[in-house]
Each structure stands twice: as C-alpha cells, then as structure tokens.
Design a protein around this motif. Structure first.
Motif, PDB file in Angstrom:
ATOM      1  N   UNK A 184      -5.290 -19.842  30.062  1.00 16.26           N
ATOM      2  CA  UNK A 184      -6.292 -18.963  30.647  1.00 16.26           C
ATOM      3  C   UNK A 184      -5.839 -17.517  30.469  1.00 16.26           C
ATOM      4  N   UNK A 185      -6.811 -16.629  30.261  1.00 17.76           N
ATOM      5  CA  UNK A 185      -6.545 -15.201  30.141  1.00 17.76           C
ATOM      6  C   UNK A 185      -7.132 -14.522  31.362  1.00 17.76           C
ATOM      7  N   UNK A 186      -6.292 -13.761  32.056  1.00 17.83           N
ATOM      8  CA  UNK A 186      -6.776 -13.037  33.225  1.00 17.83           C
ATOM      9  C   UNK A 186      -7.388 -11.727  32.768  1.00 17.83           C
ATOM     10  N   UNK A 187      -8.574 -11.454  33.267  1.00 16.76           N
ATOM     11  CA  UNK A 187      -9.257 -10.199  32.966  1.00 16.76           C
ATOM     12  C   UNK A 187      -8.642  -9.101  33.811  1.00 16.76           C
ATOM     13  N   UNK A 188      -8.313  -7.990  33.196  1.00 21.67           N
ATOM     14  CA  UNK A 188      -7.769  -6.844  33.921  1.00 21.67           C
ATOM     15  C   UNK A 188      -8.876  -5.828  34.071  1.00 21.67           C
TER      16      UNK A 188
END
Length: 107
Positions: A86-90
């Motif tokens: 998963x990629x966390x949105x910043x």
C-alpha cells in the motif's frame, strides 16, 4: 494421519493424486483471495518488477489470481497480490506555501 498408499492400485493412486492437486490448487486460490482482499480498487499501490524500479499505480480490478494495476505512467500490469504494498498518500499542509521555517534562529 497415516495413509497406506502401498496397497492402492495404479488407478486409485492416479485418482488420489488428482484429488491432492485439486485440493492444493483450491488452498492456493483461497490464500491468493485473502491477500487480494487486503487491497481495494482505487487504492494506490506499489510493486517492484524484476529488472525495473519501483512502480506506483492504482489498483483497478481483481482478476482470478492477480490484480490489475495502472501505473502513474499509464502502463497496465497484472500483479500477484503478494507483491503489492500500500502507498500512503501524503497531503500538503493547510498553507500549501512550501516554505521552510527556521525554528532554531536566534533574535
């Protein structure tokens, strides 16, 4: 559990083998499904294909054994779910100015 296969005929061994293979395929598909359900369509994910850098994209579809990911560069990949992260949105700050503030300055 002890199964005496020495007393089985060739036909019985073949039938047993087929049942074992079917069961192993079923267990593998259940495991893949469980991994797949950790991700949702529309979610940002990343993966690293061999010989290439990290790819980041959006999961768009579940397939039987893989998921389809469209990378930020527009490429379409079918990826095994166990290779995904998963990629966390910043999100940027409220001001959005992007300025650096020196907190250690003396007056």
């Amino acid at each position: 559990m002890n199964i005496d296969i020495d007393s089985l005929s060739e036909d019985e061994l073949i039938a047993l083998n087929q049942r074992i293979v079917e069961r192993l395929k079923f267990l593998e598909s259940m495991h893949t499904h469980k991994e797949m359900m950790q991700f949702n369509p529309g979610e940002k994910v990343s993966f690293e294909p061999p010989g290439r850098g990290r790819q980041i994209g959006t999961l768009v579809k579940y397939n039987k054994k893989t998921v389809t990911v469209i990378t930020d560069g527009g490429q379409k990949w079918n990826v095994s779910p166990h290779l995904l992260n998963k990629v966390k949105e910043v999100q940027s700050g409220a001001s959005g100015s992007g300025q650096v503030i020196d907190l250690l300055s003396k007056k």
